[in-house]
Design a protein around this motif. Structure first.
Motif, PDB file in Angstrom:
ATOM      1  N   THR A   1       0.830  -1.204   0.000  1.00  0.00           N
ATOM      2  CA  THR A   1       0.000   0.000   0.000  1.00  0.00           C
ATOM      3  C   THR A   1       0.864   1.253   0.000  1.00  0.00           C
ATOM      4  N   LEU A   2       1.885   1.281   0.830  1.00  0.00           N
ATOM      5  CA  LEU A   2       2.778   2.437   0.880  1.00  0.00           C
ATOM      6  C   LEU A   2       3.518   2.638  -0.433  1.00  0.00           C
ATOM      7  N   LEU A   3       3.953   1.554  -1.054  1.00  0.00           N
ATOM      8  CA  LEU A   3       4.623   1.652  -2.351  1.00  0.00           C
ATOM      9  C   LEU A   3       3.691   2.212  -3.423  1.00  0.00           C
ATOM     10  N   LEU A   4       2.449   1.744  -3.433  1.00  0.00           N
ATOM     11  CA  LEU A   4       1.478   2.245  -4.410  1.00  0.00           C
ATOM     12  C   LEU A   4       1.169   3.723  -4.182  1.00  0.00           C
ATOM     13  N   LEU A   5       0.992   4.118  -2.926  1.00  0.00           N
ATOM     14  CA  LEU A   5       0.723   5.524  -2.631  1.00  0.00           C
ATOM     15  C   LEU A   5       1.913   6.400  -3.010  1.00  0.00           C
ATOM     16  N   ASN A   6       3.109   5.911  -2.763  1.00  0.00           N
ATOM     17  CA  ASN A   6       4.310   6.666  -3.094  1.00  0.00           C
ATOM     18  C   ASN A   6       4.457   6.824  -4.609  1.00  0.00           C
ATOM     19  N   SER A   7       4.096   5.809  -5.375  1.00  0.00           N
ATOM     20  CA  SER A   7       4.241   5.891  -6.827  1.00  0.00           C
ATOM     21  C   SER A   7       3.204   6.810  -7.447  1.00  0.00           C
ATOM     22  N   CYS A   8       2.111   7.106  -6.745  1.00  0.00           N
ATOM     23  CA  CYS A   8       1.085   8.004  -7.270  1.00  0.00           C
ATOM     24  C   CYS A   8       1.472   9.467  -7.104  1.00  0.00           C
ATOM     25  N   SER A   9       2.332   9.761  -6.143  1.00  0.00           N
ATOM     26  CA  SER A   9       2.730  11.149  -5.951  1.00  0.00           C
ATOM     27  C   SER A   9       4.034  11.383  -6.698  1.00  0.00           C
ATOM     28  N   THR A  10       4.079  12.487  -7.417  1.00  0.00           N
ATOM     29  CA  THR A  10       5.241  12.802  -8.229  1.00  0.00           C
ATOM     30  C   THR A  10       5.950  14.004  -7.652  1.00  0.00           C
ATOM     31  N   THR A  11       7.246  13.888  -7.540  1.00  0.00           N
ATOM     32  CA  THR A  11       8.061  15.024  -7.164  1.00  0.00           C
ATOM     33  C   THR A  11       8.525  15.681  -8.452  1.00  0.00           C
ATOM     34  N   LEU A  12       8.179  16.949  -8.605  1.00  0.00           N
ATOM     35  CA  LEU A  12       8.601  17.670  -9.796  1.00  0.00           C
ATOM     36  C   LEU A  12      10.083  17.996  -9.699  1.00  0.00           C
ATOM     37  N   LEU A  13      10.766  17.912 -10.830  1.00  0.00           N
ATOM     38  CA  LEU A  13      12.175  18.279 -10.860  1.00  0.00           C
ATOM     39  C   LEU A  13      12.304  19.776 -10.584  1.00  0.00           C
ATOM     40  N   PRO A  14      13.392  20.199  -9.973  1.00  0.00           N
ATOM     41  CA  PRO A  14      13.557  21.624  -9.669  1.00  0.00           C
ATOM     42  C   PRO A  14      13.569  22.463 -10.951  1.00  0.00           C
ATOM     43  N   ALA A  15      12.986  23.648 -10.862  1.00  0.00           N
ATOM     44  CA  ALA A  15      13.042  24.586 -11.979  1.00  0.00           C
ATOM     45  C   ALA A  15      14.471  25.102 -12.100  1.00  0.00           C
ATOM     46  N   THR A  16      14.884  25.407 -13.329  1.00  0.00           N
ATOM     47  CA  THR A  16      16.229  25.927 -13.557  1.00  0.00           C
ATOM     48  C   THR A  16      16.132  27.257 -14.297  1.00  0.00           C
ATOM     49  N   SER A  17      17.164  28.072 -14.132  1.00  0.00           N
ATOM     50  CA  SER A  17      17.188  29.338 -14.853  1.00  0.00           C
ATOM     51  C   SER A  17      18.622  29.735 -15.178  1.00  0.00           C
ATOM     52  N   VAL A  18      18.722  30.556 -16.219  1.00  0.00           N
ATOM     53  CA  VAL A  18      19.995  31.145 -16.617  1.00  0.00           C
ATOM     54  C   VAL A  18      19.741  32.639 -16.738  1.00  0.00           C
ATOM     55  N   LYS A  19      20.569  33.436 -16.079  1.00  0.00           N
ATOM     56  CA  LYS A  19      20.427  34.894 -16.148  1.00  0.00           C
ATOM     57  C   LYS A  19      21.731  35.490 -16.641  1.00  0.00           C
ATOM     58  N   ASN A  20      21.700  36.041 -17.844  1.00  0.00           N
ATOM     59  CA  ASN A  20      22.869  36.718 -18.394  1.00  0.00           C
ATOM     60  C   ASN A  20      22.817  38.218 -18.126  1.00  0.00           C
ATOM     61  N   GLU A  21      21.635  38.700 -17.786  1.00  0.00           N
ATOM     62  CA  GLU A  21      21.425  40.124 -17.554  1.00  0.00           C
ATOM     63  C   GLU A  21      20.210  40.272 -16.649  1.00  0.00           C
ATOM     64  N   GLU A  22      20.105  41.381 -15.968  1.00  0.00           N
ATOM     65  CA  GLU A  22      18.981  41.619 -15.070  1.00  0.00           C
ATOM     66  C   GLU A  22      17.723  41.995 -15.848  1.00  0.00           C
ATOM     67  N   LEU A  23      16.595  41.423 -15.468  1.00  0.00           N
ATOM     68  CA  LEU A  23      15.318  41.754 -16.095  1.00  0.00           C
ATOM     69  C   LEU A  23      14.880  43.176 -15.759  1.00  0.00           C
ATOM     70  N   ARG A  24      15.345  43.703 -14.657  1.00  0.00           N
ATOM     71  CA  ARG A  24      14.936  45.059 -14.270  1.00  0.00           C
ATOM     72  C   ARG A  24      15.494  46.122 -15.221  1.00  0.00           C
ATOM     73  N   ASN A  25      16.400  45.727 -16.116  1.00  0.00           N
ATOM     74  CA  ASN A  25      16.920  46.653 -17.130  1.00  0.00           C
ATOM     75  C   ASN A  25      15.916  46.875 -18.261  1.00  0.00           C
ATOM     76  N   TYR A  26      14.804  46.147 -18.218  1.00  0.00           N
ATOM     77  CA  TYR A  26      13.812  46.207 -19.295  1.00  0.00           C
ATOM     78  C   TYR A  26      12.465  46.663 -18.761  1.00  0.00           C
ATOM     79  N   LYS A  27      11.703  47.313 -19.641  1.00  0.00           N
ATOM     80  CA  LYS A  27      10.404  47.854 -19.262  1.00  0.00           C
ATOM     81  C   LYS A  27       9.259  47.216 -20.056  1.00  0.00           C
ATOM     82  N   TYR A  28       9.556  46.771 -21.290  1.00  0.00           N
ATOM     83  CA  TYR A  28       8.525  46.275 -22.198  1.00  0.00           C
ATOM     84  C   TYR A  28       8.786  44.832 -22.588  1.00  0.00           C
ATOM     85  N   ILE A  29       7.703  44.137 -22.925  1.00  0.00           N
ATOM     86  CA  ILE A  29       7.803  42.760 -23.428  1.00  0.00           C
ATOM     87  C   ILE A  29       6.954  42.604 -24.682  1.00  0.00           C
TER      88      ILE A  29
END
Length: 166
Positions: free
Chosen positions: A13-41
């Motif tokens: 039962t514990l194995l089945l319950l554990n397999s039903c819940s998914t841990t999402l992989l961590p989000a990743t980001s790359v920042k070459n410049e600050e977004l605050r330098n921009y005003k429009y999108i």
């Protein structure tokens, strides 16, 4: 013997319950410049996606739900909260202050028992130099594909604005 059966049933039962819940992989980001330098999108157009899910209750009655998402609208709402102004087109005179935002579904991951996650990648490109300012990637899992994309998009942008790499 009864203890062994109880132990085995609890373990299964514990194995089945554990397999039903998914841990999402961590989000990743790359920042070459600050977004605050921009005003429009300028957000490249995306198509709306409608997805459905259904289930049967204990009385045998079938219920379904349908959800729709347009990723560019979702992104626009989140970025507007950050103070960025959405332009309907790229204006040459504002190019120094404008980011081009590109969205794409970049993958899926099987989580077992028929479940999966959807991964999205969002890139921010300088309208002036056409270089990558920053990008993020995240996955999401909900009850519908629209939920998956909404969750992944929110996690991705949160990584850039709230939990970015220093």
């Amino acid at each position: 013997m009864v203890k062994i059966v109880k132990y085995l049933s609890l373990t299964i039962t514990l194995l089945l319950l554990n397999s039903c819940s998914t841990t999402l992989l961590p989000a990743t980001s790359v920042k070459n410049e600050e977004l605050r330098n921009y005003k429009y999108i300028y957000i490249t157009p995306t198509n709306s996606l409608t997805s459905s899910s259904g289930s049967t209750n204990i009385y045998g009655q079938y219920y379904s739900t349908s959800k729709t998402i347009n990723p560019s609208d979702e992104i626009s709402g989140i970025l507007s909260k950050q103070g960025l102004i959405r332009l309907p087109e790229i204006k040459r005179e504002l190019a120094n202050e404008t980011l081009i935002v590109n969205f794409g579904k970049s993958g899926t991951r099987d989580t077992g028992m028929g479940g999966y996650t959807i991964e999205v990648t969002i890139k921010f490109i300088s309208a002036n130099t056409n270089t990558l300012v920053c990008s993020c990637t995240a996955e999401g899992q909900g009850t519908t594909e629209a939920d998956d994309i909404r969750i992944a998009t929110t996690r991705c942008l949160n990584k850039l604005f709230y939990y970015s790499n220093q």
